[in-house]
Design a protein around this motif. Structure first.
Motif, PDB file in Angstrom:
ATOM      1  N   ASP A  22      34.923  35.877 -83.632  1.00  0.00           N
ATOM      2  CA  ASP A  22      36.036  35.740 -83.100  1.00  0.00           C
ATOM      3  C   ASP A  22      35.972  36.154 -81.383  1.00  0.00           C
ATOM      4  O   ASP A  22      35.088  35.302 -80.819  1.00  0.00           O
ATOM      5  CB  ASP A  22      37.169  36.819 -83.551  1.00  0.00           C
ATOM      6  N   GLY A  23      36.618  36.872 -81.025  1.00  0.00           N
ATOM      7  CA  GLY A  23      36.460  37.135 -79.479  1.00  0.00           C
ATOM      8  C   GLY A  23      35.298  37.744 -79.012  1.00  0.00           C
ATOM      9  O   GLY A  23      34.655  38.433 -79.745  1.00  0.00           O
ATOM     10  N   SER A  24      35.020  37.487 -77.830  1.00  0.00           N
ATOM     11  CA  SER A  24      33.592  37.831 -77.129  1.00  0.00           C
ATOM     12  C   SER A  24      33.731  38.310 -75.845  1.00  0.00           C
ATOM     13  O   SER A  24      34.642  38.215 -75.179  1.00  0.00           O
ATOM     14  CB  SER A  24      32.541  36.603 -77.357  1.00  0.00           C
ATOM     15  N   ALA A  25      32.614  38.957 -75.425  1.00  0.00           N
ATOM     16  CA  ALA A  25      32.604  39.264 -74.174  1.00  0.00           C
ATOM     17  C   ALA A  25      30.979  39.454 -73.495  1.00  0.00           C
ATOM     18  O   ALA A  25      30.177  39.558 -74.356  1.00  0.00           O
ATOM     19  CB  ALA A  25      33.146  41.192 -73.879  1.00  0.00           C
ATOM     20  N   ILE A  26      30.785  39.449 -72.434  1.00  0.00           N
ATOM     21  CA  ILE A  26      29.287  39.290 -71.886  1.00  0.00           C
ATOM     22  C   ILE A  26      29.012  40.346 -71.217  1.00  0.00           C
ATOM     23  O   ILE A  26      29.762  40.895 -70.309  1.00  0.00           O
ATOM     24  CB  ILE A  26      29.251  37.971 -71.035  1.00  0.00           C
ATOM     25  N   ASP A  27      27.769  40.998 -71.420  1.00  0.00           N
ATOM     26  CA  ASP A  27      27.321  42.179 -70.567  1.00  0.00           C
ATOM     27  C   ASP A  27      26.456  41.723 -69.300  1.00  0.00           C
ATOM     28  O   ASP A  27      26.205  40.569 -69.119  1.00  0.00           O
ATOM     29  CB  ASP A  27      26.624  43.241 -71.419  1.00  0.00           C
ATOM     30  N   GLU A  28      25.914  42.467 -68.628  1.00  0.00           N
ATOM     31  CA  GLU A  28      25.121  42.222 -67.396  1.00  0.00           C
ATOM     32  C   GLU A  28      23.749  41.686 -67.755  1.00  0.00           C
ATOM     33  O   GLU A  28      23.037  40.793 -66.686  1.00  0.00           O
ATOM     34  CB  GLU A  28      24.967  43.732 -66.463  1.00  0.00           C
ATOM     35  N   GLU A  29      23.370  41.871 -68.834  1.00  0.00           N
ATOM     36  CA  GLU A  29      21.920  41.322 -69.198  1.00  0.00           C
ATOM     37  C   GLU A  29      22.262  39.876 -69.530  1.00  0.00           C
ATOM     38  O   GLU A  29      21.301  39.338 -70.035  1.00  0.00           O
ATOM     39  CB  GLU A  29      21.338  42.278 -70.196  1.00  0.00           C
ATOM     40  N   GLY A  30      23.421  39.384 -69.926  1.00  0.00           N
ATOM     41  CA  GLY A  30      23.675  38.017 -70.321  1.00  0.00           C
ATOM     42  C   GLY A  30      23.788  37.975 -71.892  1.00  0.00           C
ATOM     43  O   GLY A  30      23.771  37.039 -72.398  1.00  0.00           O
ATOM     44  N   CYS A  31      23.859  39.261 -72.497  1.00  0.00           N
ATOM     45  CA  CYS A  31      24.063  39.256 -73.862  1.00  0.00           C
ATOM     46  C   CYS A  31      25.374  39.075 -74.417  1.00  0.00           C
ATOM     47  O   CYS A  31      26.308  39.475 -73.496  1.00  0.00           O
ATOM     48  CB  CYS A  31      23.404  40.679 -74.486  1.00  0.00           C
ATOM     49  N   LEU A  32      25.927  38.533 -75.416  1.00  0.00           N
ATOM     50  CA  LEU A  32      27.211  38.071 -75.925  1.00  0.00           C
ATOM     51  C   LEU A  32      27.262  39.071 -77.024  1.00  0.00           C
ATOM     52  O   LEU A  32      26.631  39.213 -78.155  1.00  0.00           O
ATOM     53  CB  LEU A  32      27.300  36.685 -76.332  1.00  0.00           C
ATOM     54  N   TRP A  33      28.450  39.792 -76.819  1.00  0.00           N
ATOM     55  CA  TRP A  33      29.082  40.892 -77.784  1.00  0.00           C
ATOM     56  C   TRP A  33      30.257  40.068 -78.509  1.00  0.00           C
ATOM     57  O   TRP A  33      31.018  39.471 -77.704  1.00  0.00           O
ATOM     58  CB  TRP A  33      29.677  42.200 -77.361  1.00  0.00           C
ATOM     59  N   ASN A  34      30.057  39.898 -79.898  1.00  0.00           N
ATOM     60  CA  ASN A  34      31.091  39.233 -80.610  1.00  0.00           C
ATOM     61  C   ASN A  34      31.827  39.975 -81.694  1.00  0.00           C
ATOM     62  O   ASN A  34      31.307  40.815 -82.253  1.00  0.00           O
ATOM     63  CB  ASN A  34      30.629  37.963 -81.181  1.00  0.00           C
ATOM     64  N   ALA A  35      33.270  40.095 -81.790  1.00  0.00           N
ATOM     65  CA  ALA A  35      33.832  40.560 -83.020  1.00  0.00           C
ATOM     66  C   ALA A  35      33.806  39.679 -84.134  1.00  0.00           C
ATOM     67  O   ALA A  35      34.381  38.514 -84.081  1.00  0.00           O
ATOM     68  CB  ALA A  35      35.306  41.076 -82.434  1.00  0.00           C
ATOM     69  N   GLU A  36      33.382  40.151 -85.336  1.00  0.00           N
ATOM     70  CA  GLU A  36      33.391  39.467 -86.534  1.00  0.00           C
ATOM     71  C   GLU A  36      34.577  39.492 -87.400  1.00  0.00           C
ATOM     72  O   GLU A  36      34.449  40.730 -88.179  1.00  0.00           O
ATOM     73  CB  GLU A  36      31.986  39.600 -87.019  1.00  0.00           C
ATOM     74  N   TRP A  37      35.550  38.440 -87.275  1.00  0.00           N
ATOM     75  CA  TRP A  37      36.637  38.876 -88.383  1.00  0.00           C
ATOM     76  C   TRP A  37      36.244  38.808 -90.019  1.00  0.00           C
ATOM     77  O   TRP A  37      35.160  37.894 -90.195  1.00  0.00           O
ATOM     78  CB  TRP A  37      37.557  37.570 -88.248  1.00  0.00           C
ATOM     79  N   ASP A  38      36.574  39.726 -90.640  1.00  0.00           N
ATOM     80  CA  ASP A  38      36.188  39.987 -91.972  1.00  0.00           C
ATOM     81  C   ASP A  38      34.834  40.347 -92.089  1.00  0.00           C
ATOM     82  O   ASP A  38      34.299  40.303 -93.298  1.00  0.00           O
ATOM     83  CB  ASP A  38      36.547  38.558 -92.906  1.00  0.00           C
ATOM     84  N   GLY A  39      34.206  40.454 -90.899  1.00  0.00           N
ATOM     85  CA  GLY A  39      32.709  41.052 -91.086  1.00  0.00           C
ATOM     86  C   GLY A  39      32.485  42.689 -90.861  1.00  0.00           C
ATOM     87  O   GLY A  39      31.332  42.958 -90.999  1.00  0.00           O
ATOM     88  N   SER A  40      33.578  43.127 -90.455  1.00  0.00           N
ATOM     89  CA  SER A  40      33.551  44.742 -90.256  1.00  0.00           C
ATOM     90  C   SER A  40      32.637  44.937 -89.158  1.00  0.00           C
ATOM     91  O   SER A  40      31.988  46.297 -89.271  1.00  0.00           O
ATOM     92  CB  SER A  40      33.325  45.417 -91.540  1.00  0.00           C
ATOM     93  N   ARG A  41      32.230  44.158 -88.130  1.00  0.00           N
ATOM     94  CA  ARG A  41      31.321  44.576 -87.314  1.00  0.00           C
ATOM     95  C   ARG A  41      31.448  43.681 -85.791  1.00  0.00           C
ATOM     96  O   ARG A  41      32.132  42.920 -85.671  1.00  0.00           O
ATOM     97  CB  ARG A  41      29.962  44.257 -87.792  1.00  0.00           C
ATOM     98  N   LEU A  42      30.602  44.462 -85.070  1.00  0.00           N
ATOM     99  CA  LEU A  42      30.475  43.730 -83.503  1.00  0.00           C
ATOM    100  C   LEU A  42      28.967  43.429 -83.911  1.00  0.00           C
ATOM    101  O   LEU A  42      28.171  44.061 -83.986  1.00  0.00           O
ATOM    102  CB  LEU A  42      30.770  44.794 -82.638  1.00  0.00           C
ATOM    103  N   VAL A  43      28.775  42.223 -83.149  1.00  0.00           N
ATOM    104  CA  VAL A  43      27.155  41.910 -83.115  1.00  0.00           C
ATOM    105  C   VAL A  43      26.896  41.471 -81.548  1.00  0.00           C
ATOM    106  O   VAL A  43      27.659  40.617 -80.896  1.00  0.00           O
ATOM    107  CB  VAL A  43      27.327  40.392 -83.908  1.00  0.00           C
ATOM    108  N   ARG A  44      25.830  42.003 -81.129  1.00  0.00           N
ATOM    109  CA  ARG A  44      25.092  41.690 -79.916  1.00  0.00           C
ATOM    110  C   ARG A  44      24.134  40.804 -80.014  1.00  0.00           C
ATOM    111  O   ARG A  44      23.178  40.975 -80.600  1.00  0.00           O
ATOM    112  CB  ARG A  44      24.711  42.926 -79.159  1.00  0.00           C
TER     113      ARG A  44
END
Length: 292
Positions: free
Chosen positions: A198-220
């Protein structure tokens, strides 16, 4: 707040909390609940939260010179939180019946990119648009999907990321100029698990954080698409994330409770709330739409 340990900071019980946006000038976090046509605000200094009624089911918001540019249903407009007044800017024409705006974000040139989708989540009827600073709307050449989500760019602005939620894929495109997208590819997939990107955000190192619907987690994800870190959440339906705080090392996470059974809601009392966690790498500074 401990590193990488999410805490509920605003128990708002949103049906579909989404589109978190950090306002550095105000020190406030804003997000919306389109299911209830509400705007929410969280002040980390006081820990107080506030809710506003909206005249549209806004699905996405962004900052724009002291006001909020918001998009929902098939229109875009400005909301002034100080007066609680809404001004319609544009109504989309030519969209298929039943479509609605679902996601959006500000591009490196300060234009506003947004996507529509089938409100019934049945057919691939999405379309992508670019709202230029002069308020002209232009189509973007992204493929049609059932549910598009995420609008974010690499630190150098040369890669555009978005999600094909139904296919459980995070897509990447080369972003050559203000309009052209090319070299479509699968950046990462969640098909091995239960979650949907689902929704995402990018950090200074170019890594993408993603919210995982029905996954109960954030993944970088690292820039090469490899999983770098997984953060478990106490609720199953995270919807989006953004960086905030003075150092941009607080990751705020919106969540939903829509579609959960009574048993699931008993097991997830904070579903629909706003969460926050501390991270090591700061996020990219947010952009504002410059066409106010």
């Amino acid at each position: 707040m401990s590193l990488y340990e999410p805490q509920c900071v605003a128990p708002t019980s949103c049906l579909l909390g989404q589109s978190p946006v950090w306002s550095p000038s105000e020190g406030l976090l804003w997000w919306v609940d389109p299911k209830r046509a509400k705007l929410h605000r969280y002040n980390p200094k006081t820990t107080n939260a506030r809710r506003y009624d909206l005249p549209l089911k806004a699905s996405v918001i962004t900052l724009s010179q002291g006001e909020l540019l918001m998009a929902g249903d098939l229109e875009l407009g400005f909301f002034d939180p100080s007066t609680e007044e809404y001004t319609r800017l544009i109504t989309l024409e030519g969209e298929p019946e039943g479509n609605k705006i679902n996601c959006g974000g500000v591009a490196p040139d300060n234009s506003f990119w947004f996507a529509t989708m089938d409100g019934d989540e049945a057919d691939a009827k999405s379309a992508w648009y670019r709202l230029a600073p002069d308020r002209a709307i232009e189509p973007l050449n992204a493929p049609r999907v059932i549910i598009p989500s995420s609008v974010c760019f690499s630190p150098d602005g040369q890669t555009f990321y978005t999600c094909d939620v139904t296919e459980q894929e995070i897509m990447a495109f080369d972003h050559e100029d203000t309009r052209a997208l090319s070299n479509r590819r699968v950046f990462a997939t969640t098909s091995a698990g239960a979650g949907y990107p689902d929704g995402s955000a990018i950090d200074e190192e170019g890594c993408l954080w993603n919210a995982e619907w029905d996954g109960s987690r954030l993944v970088r994800y690292r820039p090469d698409g490899a999983v770098d870190r997984i953060v478990k959440l106490p609720t199953s339906r995270p919807t989006g994330c953004c960086f905030g705080g003075k150092d941009l090392k607080t990751l705020y996470v919106t969540t939903a409770r829509t579609g959960l059974t009574a048993w699931q809601m008993d097991a997830q009392p904070f579903a629909g709330s706003l969460f926050a966690l501390q991270v090591e790498t700061p996020g990219l500074a947010g952009r504002e739409w410059s066409g106010h």
